[in-house]
Scaffold this motif. Structure first.
Motif, PDB file in Angstrom:
ATOM      1  N   LYS A  11       0.828  -1.209   0.000  1.00 59.27           N
ATOM      2  CA  LYS A  11       0.000   0.000   0.000  1.00 59.27           C
ATOM      3  C   LYS A  11       0.861   1.258   0.000  1.00 59.27           C
ATOM      4  N   LYS A  12       1.972   1.214   0.772  1.00 59.99           N
ATOM      5  CA  LYS A  12       2.868   2.370   0.834  1.00 59.99           C
ATOM      6  C   LYS A  12       3.457   2.694  -0.534  1.00 59.99           C
ATOM      7  N   ARG A  13       3.646   1.660  -1.347  1.00 60.65           N
ATOM      8  CA  ARG A  13       4.198   1.859  -2.685  1.00 60.65           C
ATOM      9  C   ARG A  13       3.107   2.116  -3.726  1.00 60.65           C
ATOM     10  N   GLY A  14       1.848   1.996  -3.301  1.00 64.64           N
ATOM     11  CA  GLY A  14       0.752   2.179  -4.251  1.00 64.64           C
ATOM     12  C   GLY A  14       0.524   0.965  -5.137  1.00 64.64           C
ATOM     13  N   TRP A  15       0.925  -0.201  -4.667  1.00 64.54           N
ATOM     14  CA  TRP A  15       0.745  -1.433  -5.432  1.00 64.54           C
ATOM     15  C   TRP A  15      -0.473  -2.204  -4.920  1.00 64.54           C
ATOM     16  N   ASP A  16      -1.177  -2.834  -5.847  1.00 65.50           N
ATOM     17  CA  ASP A  16      -2.246  -3.765  -5.459  1.00 65.50           C
ATOM     18  C   ASP A  16      -1.692  -5.176  -5.265  1.00 65.50           C
ATOM     19  N   SER A  17      -0.615  -5.479  -5.983  1.00 66.36           N
ATOM     20  CA  SER A  17      -0.054  -6.829  -5.941  1.00 66.36           C
ATOM     21  C   SER A  17       1.390  -6.791  -6.433  1.00 66.36           C
ATOM     22  N   CYS A  18       2.080  -7.924  -6.291  1.00 64.06           N
ATOM     23  CA  CYS A  18       3.442  -8.079  -6.804  1.00 64.06           C
ATOM     24  C   CYS A  18       3.402  -8.828  -8.138  1.00 64.06           C
ATOM     25  N   ASP A  19       4.373  -8.567  -8.981  1.00 65.48           N
ATOM     26  CA  ASP A  19       4.534  -9.389 -10.183  1.00 65.48           C
ATOM     27  C   ASP A  19       5.135 -10.738  -9.818  1.00 65.48           C
ATOM     28  N   VAL A  20       6.089 -10.721  -8.889  1.00 61.02           N
ATOM     29  CA  VAL A  20       6.735 -11.953  -8.444  1.00 61.02           C
ATOM     30  C   VAL A  20       6.946 -11.884  -6.934  1.00 61.02           C
ATOM     31  N   VAL A  21       6.715 -13.000  -6.267  1.00 57.77           N
ATOM     32  CA  VAL A  21       6.953 -13.103  -4.828  1.00 57.77           C
ATOM     33  C   VAL A  21       8.122 -14.059  -4.627  1.00 57.77           C
ATOM     34  N   ILE A  22       9.201 -13.536  -4.045  1.00 60.63           N
ATOM     35  CA  ILE A  22      10.408 -14.325  -3.769  1.00 60.63           C
ATOM     36  C   ILE A  22      10.294 -14.892  -2.363  1.00 60.63           C
ATOM     37  N   ILE A  23      10.481 -16.207  -2.231  1.00 58.75           N
ATOM     38  CA  ILE A  23      10.314 -16.863  -0.932  1.00 58.75           C
ATOM     39  C   ILE A  23      11.635 -17.515  -0.534  1.00 58.75           C
ATOM     40  N   THR A  24      12.078 -17.222   0.685  1.00 64.12           N
ATOM     41  CA  THR A  24      13.394 -17.671   1.144  1.00 64.12           C
ATOM     42  C   THR A  24      13.355 -18.075   2.610  1.00 64.12           C
ATOM     43  N   PRO A  25      14.147 -19.078   3.024  1.00 60.16           N
ATOM     44  CA  PRO A  25      14.226 -19.435   4.443  1.00 60.16           C
ATOM     45  C   PRO A  25      15.228 -18.593   5.223  1.00 60.16           C
ATOM     46  N   ASP A  26      15.930 -17.689   4.539  1.00 62.86           N
ATOM     47  CA  ASP A  26      16.906 -16.827   5.203  1.00 62.86           C
ATOM     48  C   ASP A  26      16.240 -15.539   5.685  1.00 62.86           C
ATOM     49  N   ALA A  27      16.787 -14.980   6.751  1.00 64.46           N
ATOM     50  CA  ALA A  27      16.330 -13.657   7.188  1.00 64.46           C
ATOM     51  C   ALA A  27      16.622 -12.648   6.073  1.00 64.46           C
ATOM     52  N   TYR A  28      15.708 -11.711   5.861  1.00 68.67           N
ATOM     53  CA  TYR A  28      15.859 -10.727   4.788  1.00 68.67           C
ATOM     54  C   TYR A  28      16.896  -9.685   5.182  1.00 68.67           C
ATOM     55  N   VAL A  29      17.974  -9.660   4.426  1.00 68.72           N
ATOM     56  CA  VAL A  29      19.018  -8.645   4.567  1.00 68.72           C
ATOM     57  C   VAL A  29      19.171  -7.978   3.210  1.00 68.72           C
TER      58      VAL A  29
END
Length: 563
Positions: A11-29
């Motif tokens: 919402k902060k970016r004005g997006w309704d959705s993502c084109d791609v969702v990246i999924i990872t077991p690592d903490a996001y850095v």
């Protein structure tokens, strides 16, 4: 601003959705050493809306829809390392720490709850299964080192079985091997244009096709057909043949392998150019841990480090790197590296120390080949070097000096591995790095003191290491330096019996070498050493090898070498 991780971020970016969702077991850095960040930022730079789901509670499938259903696809990774390697020791005992998790804690746990691992075993397959249970309509793309090293039928050490390609087991549609920025971008673009996964012909990709769908490939002689999964399971010689055919191909031709009623089809690799590599690392990153996490130990190690190149022509039998990053070294331009260091130096709180400028082997930066590569792929030739190898040591020293002149930079260190082969570590180079860029300990990797084991490892003979020790000690004495060699040693590599282990112990003892960089050989998928471990012989020479599998014996060898 970090990449979105919640619907509030969208919402902060004005997006309704993502084109791609990246999924990872690592903490996001948000740092260019972390795959989720570099992929997400690269896609963002190229006009795609990328979001990240980091460490989903995978026993609750709805967590994979935290960002909603993506417009194009899910992109699933097993993390910075293979999940089985991170979850278990070489002797198959569960690890109690995970440096890619907050405070090294590898478990989800709350008071009154049963704890379970943040990173599930065989992470990619688990994630894909859970995504499919809540979303059947969008393609799943798998990638990262876990997918890359399991892309064909392979021996799995932890189950002691031959397993199918992870593309088959995970029921994903597309597998991207190697460093995936450009192949992921091209795949998403093709899917967006309506091309179905089975019709993709993207570099660095693996897809599944039915037998009647590969007739056009079979009519073209420019492909490699590996023995099928069924043949490999039932015959070790077929496994040996599949391994050598695959490795010798070096990802240059299309690869086919039948798995049940379908074929996996691997398309050739794209050799990234310097300008393409620069374009990736010229992107701006926060270079911080996402606010939803606190302390992530893996970040502390690389916070102020810089990647100078990708690839390694060392071709060590036990190393998965050549299968993932490739055997050809591609280096960033000096301008690109210097600009990144300027960004780091301008950050608030920068201590003044760049902790590393390197890659798989730091002194492979700017190396090249007079004839632009050959089928032999043995650039180091027992440490003395191929006549066509052009050392990049002068260019690397120039890069280090330029980095040291940047305002705010007080100290430059080399903490990547350094090859001690004289063809890329001459006396001039060794003297300068010992004086200016190695703090107190120089970490090198002789790996063994037995020439027979070193031959199995595709490492230079022990005389090359002994020659290096003499050069090191001479220069240290001439420059009046207090520096020490810390050796990396592998115990239990195929070919090592008690006599060979004793040779290593003697070499270390005679040269007064000690340290904690000792490990027991772990058979990771698709390496030549793993093939040796499974077969009991070298797949190329057919020579029978000692393979020690007793945990107590391996621990004893490691301890005797270490002290």
């Amino acid at each position: 601003m970090f990449l979105p991780t919640t619907k509030e971020d969208l919402k902060k970016r004005g997006w309704d959705s993502c084109d791609v969702v990246i999924i990872t077991p690592d903490a996001y850095v948000d740092h260019p050493s972390f795959a989720m960040a570099i992929l997400g930022r690269f896609l963002e730079r190229n006009g795609l809306k990328a979001g990240i789901i980091s460490q989903p509670k995978w026993k609750e499938p709805e967590n994979f829809l935290k960002l909603g259903i993506p417009n194009i696809a899910f992109a699933v990774s097993g993390g910075q390392m293979d999940s089985m390697v991170l979850n278990y020791t070489a002797t198959k005992l569960p690890r109690k720490e995970d440096f890619f998790c907050e405070d090294k804690n590898p478990y989800f746990s709350k008071p009154g709850e049963n704890k379970y691992r943040i990173r599930p075993d065989r992470c990619i397959s688990v994630y894909c299964s859970q995504i499919r249970s809540v979303c059947k309509e969008k393609p799943i793309i798998i990638g990262g080192i876990e997918a890359s090293l399991r892309r064909i039928a392979h021996y799995d050490y932890w189950s002691d079985k031959i397993k199918k390609s992870v593309l088959v087991d995970s029921k994903a549609q597309i597998l991207l091997y190697g460093m995936g920025e450009y192949s992921l971008l091209r795949t998403l673009d093709a899917l967006k244009r309506g091309i179905s996964p089975e019709n993709l012909q993207i570099e660095n990709s693996v897809i599944l096709k039915k037998e009647n769908e590969i007739k056009d490939l079979l009519s073209n002689n420019d492909y490699v057909n590996l023995p099928s999964f069924e043949e490999i399971v039932n015959n070790k010689d077929s496994f040996s043949k599949a391994h050598t055919l695959f490795e010798e191909n070096c990802d240059e031709k299309i690869v086919l392998q039948k798995q049940d009623t379908r074929y996996i089809v691997q398309y050739p690799a794209h050799i990234i150019s310097q300008s393409e590599l620069d374009a990736i690392y010229d992107i701006d990153f926060e270079r911080k841990i996402h606010p939803s996490f606190k302390n992530v130990p893996a970040f502390d190690m690389i916070k102020n480090s810089v990647t100078s190149h990708r690839g390694c022509f060392g071709d060590c039998s036990f190393c998965a790197l050549s299968m993932h990053q490739g055997k050809r070294v591609v280096s960033r331009s000096k301008t690109s590296v210097v600009n990144e260091i300027k960004k780091i130096a301008s950050k608030k709180g920068f201590s003044g120390t760049i902790t590393d400028i390197g890659g798989p082997s730091a002194n492979m930066y700017a190396t090249s080949c007079r004839i632009f590569g050959c089928s032999e792929n043995n650039c180091l030739k027992d440490g003395k070097g191929c006549k066509n190898l052009i050392s990049g040591t002068d260019a690397y020293l120039e890069l280090l000096r330029s980095a040291g002149q940047i305002q705010g930079v007080k100290n430059i260190q080399i903490n990547s591995g350094v090859r001690f082969d004289p063809c890329i570590l001459d006396d001039k180079f060794l003297r300068e790095i010992l004086k200016n860029y190695i703090s107190g300990q120089m970490k090198v990797a002789p790996e063994s003191g037995s020439d027979f084991v070193l031959e199995c490892m595709n490492k230079p003979k022990s005389e090359i290491f002994l020659e290096f020790i003499k050069r090191f000690e001479r220069i240290k004495k001439e420059e009046k330096l207090k520096k020490y060699i810390i050796p990396y040693i592998i115990a239990g590599h195929p070919g090592e019996g008690d006599n060979e282990a004793k040779e290593t112990e003697n070499l270390l003892s005679k040269n007064h070498l000690s340290g904690r960089q000792f490990q027991i050989f772990t058979p990771t998928p698709m390496t030549r050493s793993t093939a040796m471990y499974y077969l009991g012989y070298d797949p190329y020479t057919k020579k029978k090898l000692a393979v020690e599998k007793d945990r107590k014996t391996l621990m004893r060898r490691k301890e005797s070498m270490q002290y």
